[in-house]
Design a protein around this motif. Structure first.
Motif, mmCIF file in Angstrom:
data_model
loop_
_atom_site.group_PDB
_atom_site.id
_atom_site.type_symbol
_atom_site.label_atom_id
_atom_site.label_comp_id
_atom_site.label_asym_id
_atom_site.label_seq_id
_atom_site.Cartn_x
_atom_site.Cartn_y
_atom_site.Cartn_z
ATOM 1 N N LYS A 72 0.829 -1.213 0.000
ATOM 2 C CA LYS A 72 0.000 0.000 0.000
ATOM 3 C C LYS A 72 0.862 1.262 0.000
ATOM 4 O O LYS A 72 0.576 2.230 -0.709
ATOM 5 N N ARG A 75 2.285 1.794 -3.459
ATOM 6 C CA ARG A 75 1.313 2.342 -4.409
ATOM 7 C C ARG A 75 1.080 3.828 -4.172
ATOM 8 O O ARG A 75 0.922 4.598 -5.117
ATOM 9 N N TYR A 196 -0.530 -8.479 -10.425
ATOM 10 C CA TYR A 196 -1.499 -9.547 -10.663
ATOM 11 C C TYR A 196 -1.138 -10.358 -11.884
ATOM 12 O O TYR A 196 -1.185 -11.573 -11.889
ATOM 13 N N ILE B 325 -7.056 -0.093 -5.289
ATOM 14 C CA ILE B 325 -7.296 -1.540 -5.364
ATOM 15 C C ILE B 325 -6.700 -2.211 -4.125
ATOM 16 O O ILE B 325 -5.534 -1.991 -3.799
ATOM 17 N N ASP B 326 -7.494 -2.999 -3.456
ATOM 18 C CA ASP B 326 -7.057 -3.727 -2.246
ATOM 19 C C ASP B 326 -6.720 -2.806 -1.074
ATOM 20 O O ASP B 326 -6.147 -3.253 -0.088
ATOM 21 N N LYS B 327 -7.024 -1.526 -1.169
ATOM 22 C CA LYS B 327 -6.692 -0.628 -0.050
ATOM 23 C C LYS B 327 -7.514 -0.993 1.179
ATOM 24 O O LYS B 327 -6.980 -1.130 2.274
ATOM 25 N N ASN B 328 -8.807 -1.166 0.981
ATOM 26 C CA ASN B 328 -9.683 -1.511 2.103
ATOM 27 C C ASN B 328 -10.325 -2.884 1.954
ATOM 28 O O ASN B 328 -10.473 -3.605 2.931
ATOM 29 N N GLN B 330 -10.399 -6.526 -0.170
ATOM 30 C CA GLN B 330 -9.602 -7.398 -1.037
ATOM 31 C C GLN B 330 -10.370 -7.680 -2.330
ATOM 32 O O GLN B 330 -11.524 -8.097 -2.298
ATOM 33 N N THR B 331 -9.714 -7.437 -3.458
ATOM 34 C CA THR B 331 -10.359 -7.547 -4.752
ATOM 35 C C THR B 331 -10.113 -8.912 -5.374
ATOM 36 O O THR B 331 -9.006 -9.437 -5.266
#
Lengths: 206, 578
Positions: A72, A75, A196, B325-328, B330-331
């Motif tokens: 995080k 990013r 990904y 994306i995936d900050k809060n 999970q995608t």
């Protein structure tokens, strides 16, 4: 990269080396630093210097955190306008060194310990030898540079300083080719690579 | 000067010409399409204001009463117009007064270019009069900021500022210009808008793999659920989004910043998400099998307790900002990219479907909510007035065509829940930061951004008192803003929490107000205050029909609570109806 490191505890904290390629811009250091301070994360080591490419700077930042947090953070760093690219790696994925300098009184060193032996045993070299003091230099991991402090302490270590960590990513092709991609108005997949889809490769980024 | 300007505004005809930094700045603004500036002059920005004196015909400068009002007006303008809001302020206190608005624009992704004056470059760091380290103060609350100390930098930096502010995920940019650079003359060779910065990727490359994976998930889903946010509006993808929703037949709910992207009464619009959102969307978030999040960031007010949020669902997240994306949450499939491009790509690959039974579930929950909450809120027959019935009557009169600007608190939640919105860019509110005092100045800007629409600012008695000096801006500019104060004589939302969670210990929420109608009158603005049910329609009609601004104060019941509510720390499915 760090996905391949399943040997480490998946949710546990460990040292991560964050490598950031940026433009050379006043204020950018602050912009990057506050990404850590906002989350109350301590930066263990920070080095910033010109990279192999003119006008591009490289940051090496070391934090002790979980992979999730480091991803995080990375990013958020890459999101900054003047940041080109961010990589994060565990210690296993990088070759890293710190430089240390030690200043000790020359007379004691000469009298009580053989300078030559110290140098040889610790991979150190004398940078300056003066009547009043001698400055040794060594590079290595934290434990190695720490060890020499312990050795020199009894001989009246006057001053010690250690640099930030610099790290080379084992699986990196450098940044030259990527930069050319960035300079195009419509960059290819090289720039848009992400974790990904690049799972199969040894290295991937955001 | 008049003739010189005409030449300047058309850079193609200009070789090089000697101009001041200030003139170069104003030329840049004109080329970027700026026609209105919200600002306040002061010592360190005087050269720019001096140049502005000759640009009065081309740049409409609105003198606000406080820089915070200026930046909120800029936000309102940007949100209704889709253009970049431009704000001027001087150094020191002028600049620090922008900070709240910058933080608000940052968290709500509003494109702004703020120009601040700064002391002479040679005085930087000397604690000169009105010197503040604006760049460092604003770094965490700007998408980008830069200090100009040399006039020759101005064209390039302003072009970067506009490009950064409006591209990708939009945000506020602050440019600090030292006084010497404003004065300095240099050889100006025209203005070229920026469209590429090598270190800046406004939108990630779309990868087909994601689109295919997402479409497969959607096609197999039995109980899919779309949740959308402001990204759909910022990406100007409303039409694409509507087509996607209609082809997929998937029930769709919105965050408060996404409201209006498809009309309130669209058959697949199932309502509002979050703490005070609708019953069905909250409960069924924890029942859907595929959750499709579009241009939203899973704010804690939307998700409630994260470890109990949609755990059963596969999550598809469409966002232009990879860091979301995936900050809060999970995608399962991250669809990175501009939703204007990703949504149609997805629409192409999905099957035309209807989810009748699943949609009916939402409608069943609606029925529960209507009986338990909405009916009493919108159609009370006795007792004091409710906020909801006022909004309901407003809907009837505006038919959902008005721009609704709200402040922060109970009235905001009620307005967002009940306001009928027929079109996009109609709901202007401070979502992420929750800035009380936002609505009045934002409504001024909103009207400049949408001059042909009715703009109604719905404000509480607390929030209105935070920025009511902007009535002066309304007075002087002659702008037409309808001000609807829902006065419950409390800081209502905090009071509600104190009632529910702090055992009725009402700690400093009992707020006294001046005679708002008299205050408005002092600014030459017509007004009226009502407290009877029978007056609601006529008073709203009077407000809407009035030529020019109007302030209507409605005295509503003091201790009403906004329900449904997801209490803090609870899961969305634990939403309370009372």
């Amino acid at each position: 990269m760090s996905n391949q490191n399943d040997t480490e505890k998946p949710s546990g904290k460990q040292e991560y080396n964050i490598t950031v390629y940026t433009e050379n811009q006043i204020g950018l250091l602050n912009r990057i630093a506050i990404i850590f301070t906002r989350r109350k994360i301590n930066i263990h080591s920070l080095n910033t210097s010109p990279s192999e490419i003119e006008s591009i700077h490289r940051f090496n930042i070391v934090v002790h955190e979980t992979e999730d947090v480091v991803r995080k953070l990375s990013r958020q760093i890459e999101k900054q306008v003047e940041v080109l690219k961010v990589y994060f790696n565990t210690n296993e994925d990088v070759i890293w060194q710190e430089l240390a300098l030690y200043k000790v009184p020359t007379d004691i060193i000469a009298e009580k310990a053989s300078v030559e032996r110290l140098l040889r045993e610790n991979g150190a070299r004398a940078v300056v030898i003066r009547k009043d003091y001698t400055v040794f230099e060594t590079t290595g991991h934290r434990e190695e540079t720490d060890a020499l402090i312990k050795i020199l302490q009894p001989f009246g270590l006057i001053e010690f300083v250690r640099s930030a960590r610099v790290a080379i990513i084992k699986d990196s092709d450098g940044f030259n080719r990527k930069l050319r991609e960035f300079e195009k108005a419509e960059p290819g997949e090289e720039v848009a690579e992400n974790e990904y889809l690049n799972n199969g490769q040894k290295i991937f980024t955001m | 000067m008049e003739t010189e300007q005409k030449e300047l505004s058309n850079p193609a005809e200009v070789e090089t010409i000697e101009v001041s930094g200030s003139v170069a700045l104003l030329e840049a603004l004109i080329t970027e399409g700026t026609d209105v500036i919200f600002g306040y002059p002061g010592g360190a920005i005087m050269p720019i204001y001096d140049a502005l004196y000759d640009y009065k015909e081309k740049l409409n400068h609105i003198l606000v009463r406080h820089e915070q009002g200026g930046i909120h007006a800029g936000q309102g303008f940007a949100r209704t117009s889709g253009k970049v809001g431009v704000v001027f302020a001087t150094s020191g206190p002028g600049a620090t007064n922008l900070v709240t608005g910058l933080a608000d624009a940052m968290i709500d992704s509003t494109p702004l270019v703020c120009i601040t004056g700064q002391v002479f470059a040679h005085l930087l760091g000397t604690d000169a009069f009105q010197e503040t380290d604006v760049i460092n103060i604003t770094t965490p609350v700007t998408k980008w900021n830069y200090q100009i100390t040399d006039a020759t930098e101005i064209p390039e930096i302003i072009s970067k500022a506009f490009y950064i502010a409006r591209s990708g995920r939009p945000g506020p940019v602050l440019i600090d210009i030292t006084k010497n650079a404003q004065i300095q003359k240099f050889d100006y060779s025209g203005y070229t808008p920026c469209n590429h910065i090598r270190s800046y990727r406004p939108k990630p490359l779309i990868r087909k793999e994601y689109i295919i994976q997402a479409a497969e998930l959607i096609n197999q889903a039995k109980k899919p659920f779309i949740i959308w946010g402001q990204g759909v509006i910022l990406g100007e993808a409303e039409q694409e989004f509507k087509a996607f929703v209609e082809k997929s037949g998937i029930p769709s709910a919105w965050t408060i910043l996404g409201a209006g992207a498809i009309p309130t009464d669209h058959p697949l619009n199932v309502g509002m998400l979050g703490m005070h959102g609708n019953y069905g969307p909250n409960v069924l978030t924890n029942e859907c099998d595929v959750l499709i999040a579009i241009g939203m960031r899973f704010d804690d007010r939307v998700t409630g307790r994260l470890d109990k949020y949609a755990k059963q669902a596969k999550v598809i997240h469409l966002d232009i900002d990879p860091s979301e994306i995936d900050k809060n949450v999970q995608t399962t499939v991250p669809v990175w990219g501009d939703c204007k491009e990703t949504i149609p790509a997805l629409t192409d690959l999905i099957k035309q479907k209807e989810h009748k039974e699943w949609l009916q579930k939402f409608r069943d929950f609606d029925q529960n909510e209507i009986e338990a909450v909405i009916h009493n809120e919108l159609h009370p027959t006795s007792g004091e007035l409710t906020m909801g019935e006022v909004i309901h009557q407003l809907n009837v009169l505006t038919k959902g065509e008005a721009v609704i600007v709200t402040d922060v608190g109970q009235h905001q939640m009620v307005a967002c829940r009940y306001a009928k919105l027929n079109s996009t860019r109609s709901n202007i509110t401070s979502g992420g930061l929750g800035t009380m005092g936002f609505a009045l100045p934002a409504a001024i800007g909103a009207k400049f951004g949408a001059p042909n629409r009715t703009v109604v600012a719905i404000i509480g008695d607390g929030g209105f008192q935070m920025t009511l000096q902007e009535l002066g801006t309304i007075m002087q500019s002659g702008i037409d803003v309808k001000i609807l104060i829902l006065n419950n004589r409390f800081l209502g939302m905090v009071r509600q929490w104190q009632e529910l969670f702090n055992e009725h210990r009402y700690s400093f929420v009992d707020i006294a107000s001046p005679d708002f109608v008299a205050v408005a009158a002092a600014y030459g603005i017509k007004g009226r205050s009502i407290s009877e049910r029978s007056d609601i329609t006529t008073a709203l009609q009077e407000m809407l029909n009035n030529k020019g601004s109007f302030l209507l104060e409605v005295m509503v019941t003091k201790e009403n609570n906004v329900f449904p509510m997801v209490p803090q720390g609870c899961s969305v499915s634990e939403i309370r109806l009372k």
